[in-house]
Design a protein around this motif. Structure first.
Motif, PDB file in Angstrom:
ATOM      1  N   VAL A  44       2.311   1.648   1.126  1.00  0.00           N
ATOM      2  CA  VAL A  44       1.922   1.476  -0.271  1.00  0.00           C
ATOM      3  C   VAL A  44       2.154   2.792  -0.997  1.00  0.00           C
ATOM      4  O   VAL A  44       1.780   3.860  -0.504  1.00  0.00           O
ATOM      5  CB  VAL A  44       0.436   1.058  -0.389  1.00  0.00           C
ATOM      6  CG1 VAL A  44       0.025   0.949  -1.851  1.00  0.00           C
ATOM      7  CG2 VAL A  44       0.207  -0.251   0.339  1.00  0.00           C
ATOM      8  N   LYS A  62      -1.446   3.388  -5.690  1.00  0.00           N
ATOM      9  CA  LYS A  62      -1.498   1.931  -5.847  1.00  0.00           C
ATOM     10  C   LYS A  62      -2.621   1.370  -4.976  1.00  0.00           C
ATOM     11  O   LYS A  62      -2.554   1.423  -3.757  1.00  0.00           O
ATOM     12  CB  LYS A  62      -0.164   1.303  -5.429  1.00  0.00           C
ATOM     13  CG  LYS A  62       1.021   1.714  -6.293  1.00  0.00           C
ATOM     14  CD  LYS A  62       0.981   1.038  -7.641  1.00  0.00           C
ATOM     15  CE  LYS A  62       2.243   1.361  -8.443  1.00  0.00           C
ATOM     16  NZ  LYS A  62       2.200   0.753  -9.792  1.00  0.00           N
ATOM     17  N   LEU A  78      -3.829  -1.566  -3.810  1.00  0.00           N
ATOM     18  CA  LEU A  78      -3.610  -2.996  -3.608  1.00  0.00           C
ATOM     19  C   LEU A  78      -4.642  -3.547  -2.628  1.00  0.00           C
ATOM     20  O   LEU A  78      -4.686  -3.154  -1.475  1.00  0.00           O
ATOM     21  CB  LEU A  78      -2.197  -3.233  -3.068  1.00  0.00           C
ATOM     22  CG  LEU A  78      -1.053  -2.922  -4.038  1.00  0.00           C
ATOM     23  CD1 LEU A  78       0.276  -3.004  -3.320  1.00  0.00           C
ATOM     24  CD2 LEU A  78      -1.084  -3.902  -5.205  1.00  0.00           C
ATOM     25  N   ARG A 112      -0.607  -1.723   4.399  1.00  0.00           N
ATOM     26  CA  ARG A 112      -1.056  -3.096   4.199  1.00  0.00           C
ATOM     27  C   ARG A 112      -0.213  -4.036   5.052  1.00  0.00           C
ATOM     28  O   ARG A 112       0.936  -3.734   5.375  1.00  0.00           O
ATOM     29  CB  ARG A 112      -0.902  -3.516   2.716  1.00  0.00           C
ATOM     30  CG  ARG A 112      -1.647  -2.658   1.708  1.00  0.00           C
ATOM     31  CD  ARG A 112      -3.143  -2.851   1.774  1.00  0.00           C
ATOM     32  NE  ARG A 112      -3.824  -2.162   0.689  1.00  0.00           N
ATOM     33  CZ  ARG A 112      -4.189  -0.875   0.735  1.00  0.00           C
ATOM     34  NH1 ARG A 112      -3.947  -0.148   1.823  1.00  0.00           N
ATOM     35  NH2 ARG A 112      -4.804  -0.321  -0.288  1.00  0.00           N
TER      36      ARG A 112
END
Length: 255
Positions: free
Chosen positions: A8, A12, A14, A39
């Motif tokens: 990532v 960010k 996420l 992730r």
């Protein structure tokens, strides 16, 4: 759909459930966090996944390489076969097909193993005690043919020369008892001073980042003092470090 572990971009945030659209052909949903800040995402696509990635994506390069790569194959070894590694085994970039043929011509036997370089390989060691460093897991495969060839060479007293620290990790993980075993598995082997090599005698490798587990590995095969002297000389002579950089040949001084 297909699930992949991804990096990532810094900043960010996420979270699980976040959705990203790359084009009409490709989207993904975050389904899990990983140990090292990455992730796991589930891609949805319309067409052939690898072809879509090849068309929309770019070759992931280390941040210190700022020039664009006009030929994607430049960041591949000439002997690459399998998809799935997070980075090229950069020591292998020094070998051309012509050089490999010359090496075979002088009587050296080439044996291939597979290790999918994980994202954690880039993570510096930040713990005060190296024993506290949590090593990443990587997936490797050793064929029966490769195991037989290495074991035969070892039994005959020939030297095992690994190309790249990834090859070292694979050989030592699959050969912990001194015999290389065929098969596929995950390894989080952490090689640092005090470790005794079971299979590897010599190593061709690039110059590595400071505070990295790879620098500890090469210091284990040689000695910390010799590697510090080597790096000092490399800086003085303006050797190139890291990917596309210069290489060195290290021999196990403990045998």
């Amino acid at each position: 759909a297909t699930d992949w572990e991804v990096l990532v971009r810094p900043g960010k945030k996420l979270q699980v459930g976040a959705k990203i659209n790359f084009s009409d052909e490709l989207s993904c949903e975050v389904i899990e966090h990983t140990d090292f800040g990455g992730r796991v995402v589930r891609f949805k696509y319309d067409g052939i996944f690898e072809e879509i990635l090849d068309r929309l994506g770019e070759t992931p390069l280390p941040p210190y390489i700022t020039a664009p790569l006009e030929d994607k194959e430049r960041y591949q070894t000439v002997y690459n076969r399998e998809r799935g590694s997070a980075a090229a085994p950069t020591a292998g970039l020094h070998f051309t097909k012509e050089l490999l043929q010359k090496i075979k011509d002088i009587g050296c036997e080439e044996v291939f193993v597979t290790l999918h370089v994980g994202l954690g390989t880039f993570r510096p060691v930040s713990e005060a005690k190296i024993e506290d460093h949590k090593m990443h897991k990587e997936f490797y495969t050793v064929s029966q043919e490769a195991a037989d060839a290495v074991n035969k060479a070892k039994a005959e007293g020939r030297r095992i020369i690994a190309v790249g620290t990834t090859a070292v990790r694979t050989l030592e993980a699959a050969g912990a008892d001194g015999q290389l075993h065929a098969g596929s598995s995950w390894t989080n082997i952490f090689i640092y001073p005090g470790y005794k090599f079971r299979l590897v005698d010599d190593l061709v490798t690039n110059f590595h980042l400071p505070q990295s587990t790879l620098l500890m590995l090469v210091s284990t095969l040689s000695t910390r003092e010799i590697m510090l002297q080597t790096y000092k000389k490399a800086v003085e002579e303006k050797y190139r470090f890291f990917s596309f950089g210069d290489a060195m040949f290290i021999t196990d001084l403990n045998k």
